[in-house]
Design an enzyme around this catalytic site. Structure first.
Site, PDB file in Angstrom:
ATOM      1  N   GLU A 123       0.802  -1.242   0.000  1.00 17.10           N
ATOM      2  CA  GLU A 123       0.000   0.000   0.000  1.00 17.10           C
ATOM      3  C   GLU A 123       0.830   1.287   0.000  1.00 17.10           C
ATOM      4  OE1 GLU A 123      -2.747  -0.267   3.268  1.00 17.10           O
ATOM      5  OE2 GLU A 123      -3.892  -1.874   2.336  1.00 17.10           O
ATOM      6  N   GLU A 153      -6.254 -10.738  -1.187  1.00 14.47           N
ATOM      7  CA  GLU A 153      -7.097 -10.459  -0.009  1.00 14.47           C
ATOM      8  C   GLU A 153      -8.568 -10.337  -0.396  1.00 14.47           C
ATOM      9  OE1 GLU A 153      -5.588  -7.137   2.268  1.00 14.47           O
ATOM     10  OE2 GLU A 153      -3.506  -7.659   1.849  1.00 14.47           O
TER      11      GLU A 153
HETATM   12  C1  XIL Z   1      -6.164  -6.044   8.554  1.00 13.54           C
HETATM   13  C2  XIL Z   1      -6.438  -7.149   9.563  1.00 13.54           C
HETATM   14  O1  XIL Z   1      -7.282  -8.120   9.003  1.00 13.54           O
HETATM   15  C3  XIL Z   1      -7.069  -6.577  10.807  1.00 13.54           C
HETATM   16  O2  XIL Z   1      -7.230  -7.579  11.803  1.00 13.54           O
HETATM   17  C4  XIL Z   1      -6.211  -5.448  11.341  1.00 13.54           C
HETATM   18  O3  XIL Z   1      -6.859  -4.832  12.435  1.00 13.54           O
HETATM   19  C5  XIL Z   1      -5.958  -4.409  10.258  1.00 13.54           C
HETATM   20  O4  XIL Z   1      -5.377  -5.035   9.135  1.00 13.54           O
HETATM   21  N1  XIL Z   1      -5.037  -4.701   3.765  1.00 13.54           N
HETATM   22  C6  XIL Z   1      -3.990  -5.440   4.250  1.00 13.54           C
HETATM   23  C7  XIL Z   1      -4.169  -6.232   5.485  1.00 13.54           C
HETATM   24  O5  XIL Z   1      -2.946  -5.527   3.592  1.00 13.54           O
HETATM   25  O6  XIL Z   1      -2.983  -6.366   6.218  1.00 13.54           O
HETATM   26  C8  XIL Z   1      -5.248  -5.675   6.364  1.00 13.54           C
HETATM   27  O7  XIL Z   1      -5.459  -6.562   7.458  1.00 13.54           O
HETATM   28  C9  XIL Z   1      -6.509  -5.458   5.563  1.00 13.54           C
HETATM   29  C10 XIL Z   1      -6.278  -4.485   4.441  1.00 13.54           C
END
Ligand code: XIL
Length: 388
Positions: free
Chosen positions: A173, A286
């Site tokens: 990101e 994701e």
């Molecule tokens: C999220 C987790 O699932 C949560 O438990 C945490 O509080 C915040 O992060 N993009 C990503 C992930 O790359 O690492 C994130 O994960 C969700 C969005």
């Protein structure tokens, strides 16, 4: 399956390894007509159906997914990642004091279930330990100390699991949501160390584990926001870095969808294809599809059409992934609504996963199952139609 040989998937043949280490039983390398994949007795599981086309299907897991719902977490998926287990905040909560509990639990679970592992994530502005951000803010951690701390972090974590991580999300990101997009000058890491921090992280990760496939991972890189702004910027940046010798092997598209925004499957597929044609591995990392719901505890969509939109969008993403041979894995960000990150992050939203709050499979699950089944078998052949 000739179309997508598992041995050909990794730049270094790394895909043939399972979490047990290189040379362990190649559970995912089974050809369509070969032995059933290990770790699942269910030939209709997503992992078994994915194995038939050499496309690992996976999920991010929380510790609770492992302790409470091991049957689905192990039986349905052939690749796993820690939802938080490998983030810097988790592994080094106090400076120099490591806590590998969750990460080791994930690795042990993956090994026991013959699952590949995606490491997530080494360089990200979120979920950094407070000792690190406070130290930088207070000036006790200088720029040169920060470089050294990052180097140590990468070598320590990547080194600990060397040879056992298939793909690492090295950097996460970094690009803006603006159009045109670019590396975010306000990103915490960019502010501290400048843009060279990203290629440097890739170089260190590669030194620490030369066999791991190293990914740049982001959201909106496959048109999820209705534009190709971030996709274009990441494409330009990644090809330039790679051509300059930076060991960046893949692009991860997070693929967090929301039914309120719509979705363009053609653009999604074209963007996957474009990264693939440039020589990158691609991973859908994701995937989830959220919508507005009644309450976090029940997660019933407030708009009944969302129940149709969700399986459509999941299916469109998977079909695109299946159609693009450069895509080497398809992972969802949690499989049950009861443990999803969505209700805690997006006010009023939920219902994002393949299984509901009671761990029952939803239509989206069955749709993916059908897509994989058809991909493995091909459409049934019919007798030719008579001429009109
Ligand atoms: C999220 C987790 O699932 C949560 O438990 C945490 O509080 C915040 O992060 N993009 C990503 C992930 O790359 O690492 C994130 O994960 C969700 C969005």
């Amino acid at each position: 399956m000739e179309r997508r040989s598992v041995l050909a998937m990794g730049a270094f043949g790394a895909a043939a390894m399972v979490a047990g280490g290189i040379g362990a039983a190649p559970a995912l390398a089974s050809p369509a007509r070969g032995p059933k994949p290990v770790g699942s007795g269910d030939p209709q599981s997503l992992r078994a159906l994915g194995a038939a086309i050499d496309l690992p299907i996976g999920s991010a897991l929380t510790p609770q997914d492992i302790t409470d719902f091991a049957a689905v977490s192990g039986g349905q998926f052939s690749v796993v990642m820690g939802a938080n287990a490998m983030k810097w905040q988790t592994v080094e909560p106090a400076q120099g004091s490591y806590d590998w509990t969750d990460a080791d639990q994930l690795m042990a679970f993956a090994k026991a279930n013959h699952q590949l592992v995606r490491g997530h994530t080494l360089l990200w502005h979120n979920q950094l330990p407070t000792w690190l951000t406070d130290g930088v803010a207070a000036g006790t951690i200088t720029k040169s100390k920060l470089w050294a701390l990052l180097e140590k972090h990468i070598f320590t974590e990547v080194g600990r699991y060397k040879g056992r991580i298939w793909q690492w999300d090295v950097a996460n990101e970094f690009f803006t949501d603006a159009n045109p997009s670019g590396i975010n000058p306000n990103d915490w890491w960019i502010q501290q160390l400048g843009e060279s921090v990203i290629p440097q992280a890739f170089k260190w990760a590669h030194q620490a584990d030369p066999h791991a496939l190293l990914f740049y991972n982001d959201y909106n890189v496959t048109g999820e926001d209705g534009t190709n702004a971030k996709s274009d910027a990441v494409y330009a940046w990644a090809t330039k870095q790679r051509d300059a010798g930076v060991p960046i092997h893949g692009i991860g598209t997070q693929a967090h969808l929301d039914t309120q925004y719509g979705f363009d499957p053609q653009r999604f597929q074209q963007d996957l294809e474009r990264f693939g044609k440039a020589g990158f591995k691609v991973a859908v990392t994701e995937a989830d599809v959220r919508t507005f719901v009644d309450a976090a505890a029940t997660q019933v969509p407030t708009d009944s059409l969302a129940q149709f939109a969700q399986p459509f969008e999941y299916s469109a993403m998977l079909q695109a992934a299946i159609s693009v041979p450069a895509v080497i894995s398809f992972t969802v960000w949690g499989w049950t609504d009861s443990l999803s990150w969505v209700p805690g992050t997006f006010s009023g939203e939920g219902y994002a996963c393949l299984y509901d709050v009671n761990q029952q499979p939803k239509q989206a699950y069955y749709t993916l199952q059908k897509d994989l089944e058809l991909a493995a078998e091909g459409a049934p052949r019919r007798a030719p139609l008579p001429r009109a």
